[in-house]
Write an enzyme that holds these catalytic residues in place. Sequence first.
Site, mmCIF file in Angstrom:
data_model
loop_
_atom_site.group_PDB
_atom_site.id
_atom_site.type_symbol
_atom_site.label_atom_id
_atom_site.label_comp_id
_atom_site.label_asym_id
_atom_site.label_seq_id
_atom_site.Cartn_x
_atom_site.Cartn_y
_atom_site.Cartn_z
ATOM 1 N N GLY A 126 -7.016 0.782 4.144
ATOM 2 C CA GLY A 126 -8.388 1.339 4.081
ATOM 3 C C GLY A 126 -8.878 1.835 2.795
ATOM 4 C CB SER A 161 -19.982 13.336 -8.593
ATOM 5 O OG SER A 161 -21.090 14.234 -8.731
ATOM 6 C CD GLU A 195 -27.144 12.277 -14.922
ATOM 7 O OE1 GLU A 195 -26.425 12.138 -13.781
ATOM 8 O OE2 GLU A 195 -26.912 11.647 -15.780
ATOM 9 C CE LYS A 217 -21.940 7.209 1.991
ATOM 10 N NZ LYS A 217 -21.205 6.835 1.073
ATOM 11 N N GLY A 239 -25.307 11.107 -10.113
ATOM 12 C CA GLY A 239 -25.265 9.502 -9.571
ATOM 13 C C GLY A 239 -25.080 9.290 -8.160
ATOM 14 C CD GLU A 277 -2.566 1.598 0.316
ATOM 15 O OE1 GLU A 277 -3.146 0.950 -0.113
ATOM 16 O OE2 GLU A 277 -2.423 2.711 -0.065
ATOM 17 C CG HIS A 330 -46.852 -2.469 14.980
ATOM 18 N ND1 HIS A 330 -46.992 -1.548 13.628
ATOM 19 C CD2 HIS A 330 -47.541 -1.713 15.931
ATOM 20 C CE1 HIS A 330 -47.875 -0.575 13.927
ATOM 21 N NE2 HIS A 330 -48.112 -0.586 15.469
ATOM 22 C CB ILE A 379 -20.212 10.461 -6.102
ATOM 23 C CG1 ILE A 379 -19.679 9.182 -5.660
ATOM 24 C CG2 ILE A 379 -19.579 11.607 -5.272
ATOM 25 C CD1 ILE A 379 -18.253 9.188 -5.972
HETATM 26 P P1 NAI Z 1 -22.191 7.255 -11.304
HETATM 27 O O1 NAI Z 1 -21.443 6.567 -12.264
HETATM 28 O O2 NAI Z 1 -22.888 6.527 -10.146
HETATM 29 O O3 NAI Z 1 -22.732 8.397 -11.748
HETATM 30 C C1 NAI Z 1 -22.111 9.526 -12.638
HETATM 31 C C2 NAI Z 1 -23.395 10.360 -13.159
HETATM 32 O O4 NAI Z 1 -22.684 11.330 -14.028
HETATM 33 C C3 NAI Z 1 -24.200 9.351 -14.072
HETATM 34 O O5 NAI Z 1 -25.501 9.604 -13.719
HETATM 35 C C4 NAI Z 1 -23.810 9.988 -15.472
HETATM 36 O O6 NAI Z 1 -24.839 9.977 -16.571
HETATM 37 C C5 NAI Z 1 -23.507 11.365 -15.143
HETATM 38 N N1 NAI Z 1 -22.583 12.183 -16.092
HETATM 39 C C6 NAI Z 1 -21.505 11.646 -16.575
HETATM 40 N N2 NAI Z 1 -20.962 12.694 -17.476
HETATM 41 C C7 NAI Z 1 -21.579 13.807 -17.360
HETATM 42 C C8 NAI Z 1 -21.457 15.004 -17.868
HETATM 43 N N3 NAI Z 1 -20.381 15.324 -18.486
HETATM 44 N N4 NAI Z 1 -22.277 16.081 -17.440
HETATM 45 C C9 NAI Z 1 -23.327 15.523 -16.633
HETATM 46 N N5 NAI Z 1 -23.624 14.439 -16.230
HETATM 47 C C10 NAI Z 1 -22.684 13.544 -16.657
HETATM 48 O O7 NAI Z 1 -20.455 7.683 -10.760
HETATM 49 P P2 NAI Z 1 -20.228 8.487 -9.169
HETATM 50 O O8 NAI Z 1 -21.648 8.837 -8.808
HETATM 51 O O9 NAI Z 1 -19.212 9.545 -9.615
HETATM 52 O O10 NAI Z 1 -19.748 7.177 -8.320
HETATM 53 C C11 NAI Z 1 -18.863 6.330 -8.714
HETATM 54 C C12 NAI Z 1 -18.724 5.138 -8.497
HETATM 55 O O11 NAI Z 1 -18.737 5.041 -7.064
HETATM 56 C C13 NAI Z 1 -19.919 4.507 -8.937
HETATM 57 O O12 NAI Z 1 -20.168 3.279 -9.607
HETATM 58 C C14 NAI Z 1 -21.017 4.320 -7.649
HETATM 59 O O13 NAI Z 1 -21.969 3.416 -7.754
HETATM 60 C C15 NAI Z 1 -19.853 4.402 -6.596
HETATM 61 N N6 NAI Z 1 -20.378 4.824 -5.378
HETATM 62 C C16 NAI Z 1 -21.351 4.352 -4.796
HETATM 63 C C17 NAI Z 1 -21.900 4.822 -3.377
HETATM 64 C C18 NAI Z 1 -23.059 4.151 -2.663
HETATM 65 O O14 NAI Z 1 -23.408 2.953 -3.388
HETATM 66 N N7 NAI Z 1 -23.720 4.761 -1.611
HETATM 67 C C19 NAI Z 1 -21.595 5.917 -2.945
HETATM 68 C C20 NAI Z 1 -20.677 6.745 -3.718
HETATM 69 C C21 NAI Z 1 -20.136 5.952 -4.886
#
Ligand code: NAI
Length: 471
Positions: free
Chosen positions: A44, A269, A207, A56, A186, A39, A449, A188
């Site tokens: 982590g 993001s 988005e 979180k 998405g 690492e 309940h 994040i």
């Molecule tokens: P994501 O792939 O979930 O979402 C990215 C979003 O950005 C999509 O909705 C996409 O359509 C949009 N996008 C892409 N290019 C764009 C542009 N030029 N202009 C506007 N919108 C655009 O990626 P995210 O949210 O960055 O997360 C990364 C990874 O981390 C994902 O695989 C996600 O599932 C994971 N993650 C999961 C979490 C959870 O489960 N709580 C929390 C944070 C991240």
Amino acid sequence: MRVTPGDPQFDVVVLGGGPGGYAAALYASAAGLSVALVERDKVGGTCLHRGCVPAKELLETASVARTVGNAKDYGVMAAGATVDFGVSQARKQKVVDQLHRGLAGLLKGRGVTTVEGTGTLTAAKKVRVRSEDSVTELAGRHVVVAAGSVPRSIPGFEVDAKVVMTSDEVLSLDRLPASVAVIGGGAIGCEFASMFADLGTQVTVLEALPGLLPGCDEDIAGVVSRSFKKRGIAVHTGVEVHGHAPGPSGTTVSFGDGESVSVEAVVVSVGRRPATEGLLAPGCGVEIDSRGFVAVDPWMRTSAEGVWAVGDVVATPQLAHVGFAEAIVAVKGILGEPVVPVDYGRVPWCIYSNPEVAFAGMTEAAAREAGIDVVVKRDPFGGNSRARILDETDGMVKVVAERLPGGKAGRILGVHMVGPWVTEQLGQGYLAVNWEATPDEVAAFIQPHPTLSESFGETVLALTGRGLHVG
Ligand code: NAI
């Protein structure tokens, strides 16, 4: 630079100490294998230091602020409360540091040799580790590549950590910006939009696709979208972002058809890319796919014999718990034990925005697209006693089951939740989907309940054809 020759032998050399890598190291050591874990930063990984855990923790700060803000409705007078984000950050760091110390101690206690430095896989399962003043070569009978991922950016939005940020920078802000544009709605993007809005920052989400949270069931994403709008978050979907023009106190982001928004900061993001720079030396035999991820088969084997890859560096859902599951698959493979590959269509997803989202299995749309005839039931949290007590009634549980000949609901295909604490409620839904249980089987189990989890029981009961509160 000093080169340490020698050839320390390990059963497993793990490259990367995030959730995929440390899970592989812990699971392998629990099975009696000798393990080295390489690492360059802190064990982590992204999850603990720049991702899930700090995000979180700060979302919990937002939740506390909401609770205090609503306290008067309960007769608790707490007017005039303010957020000192420096204190919030210090608390977040304390939580992260405690977990980091715990993990480092656990690895040590299990006899895992942690090697500090940047590792490169060379030929014949050797890993060259460069640190500031030395180069060490480790040799493993097996190597597990778990180098993780880094945030993507988009052209015209170079990250400067002041105006344009990714999740890495947001999580260490020492004060809250007055306004932000979040590019990408998405997981994040929605978590940060929600956190900033609850802490008083003016938020605009941009988005590209037609709705927030692509991949989520539409009913569920719709609840998030409506809740965001109700809380004053400006949500623009189906818009292209063109660029931004920095000014004295922030920048102006242009998007869509001649629209723009002036903000203090931009959060990009738009997904994460695999961290493969310098990871694989020519001749190591590991293939990369067309999108830059390390190519693996369902057993996490790469194209090089004895080299496995897990976590965000492979093209599977970028979730810490998926990394854990893949690490176990890889180590069982190393041990020569029978192993069932991860069923990626049924992994649990949890998004910690307000309202929270949690799901496992097929969305209604995906099931219909796959040509499956479905029966669907929904139970809105508005009718749930505990949700009323909490005053968090935005949300629902939705269960998708296949329709049997005759119309009865058969196998549960997907469980989708949005609302209070659903990330902690998904367990039963996850089991139902992965056990391929039917509503008749699940409905026989009693829900306490009053609880939020009654909504899942109600929805499943309704799928048997005889609901109590849900028709
Ligand atoms: P994501 O792939 O979930 O979402 C990215 C979003 O950005 C999509 O909705 C996409 O359509 C949009 N996008 C892409 N290019 C764009 C542009 N030029 N202009 C506007 N919108 C655009 O990626 P995210 O949210 O960055 O997360 C990364 C990874 O981390 C994902 O695989 C996600 O599932 C994971 N993650 C999961 C979490 C959870 O489960 N709580 C929390 C944070 C991240």
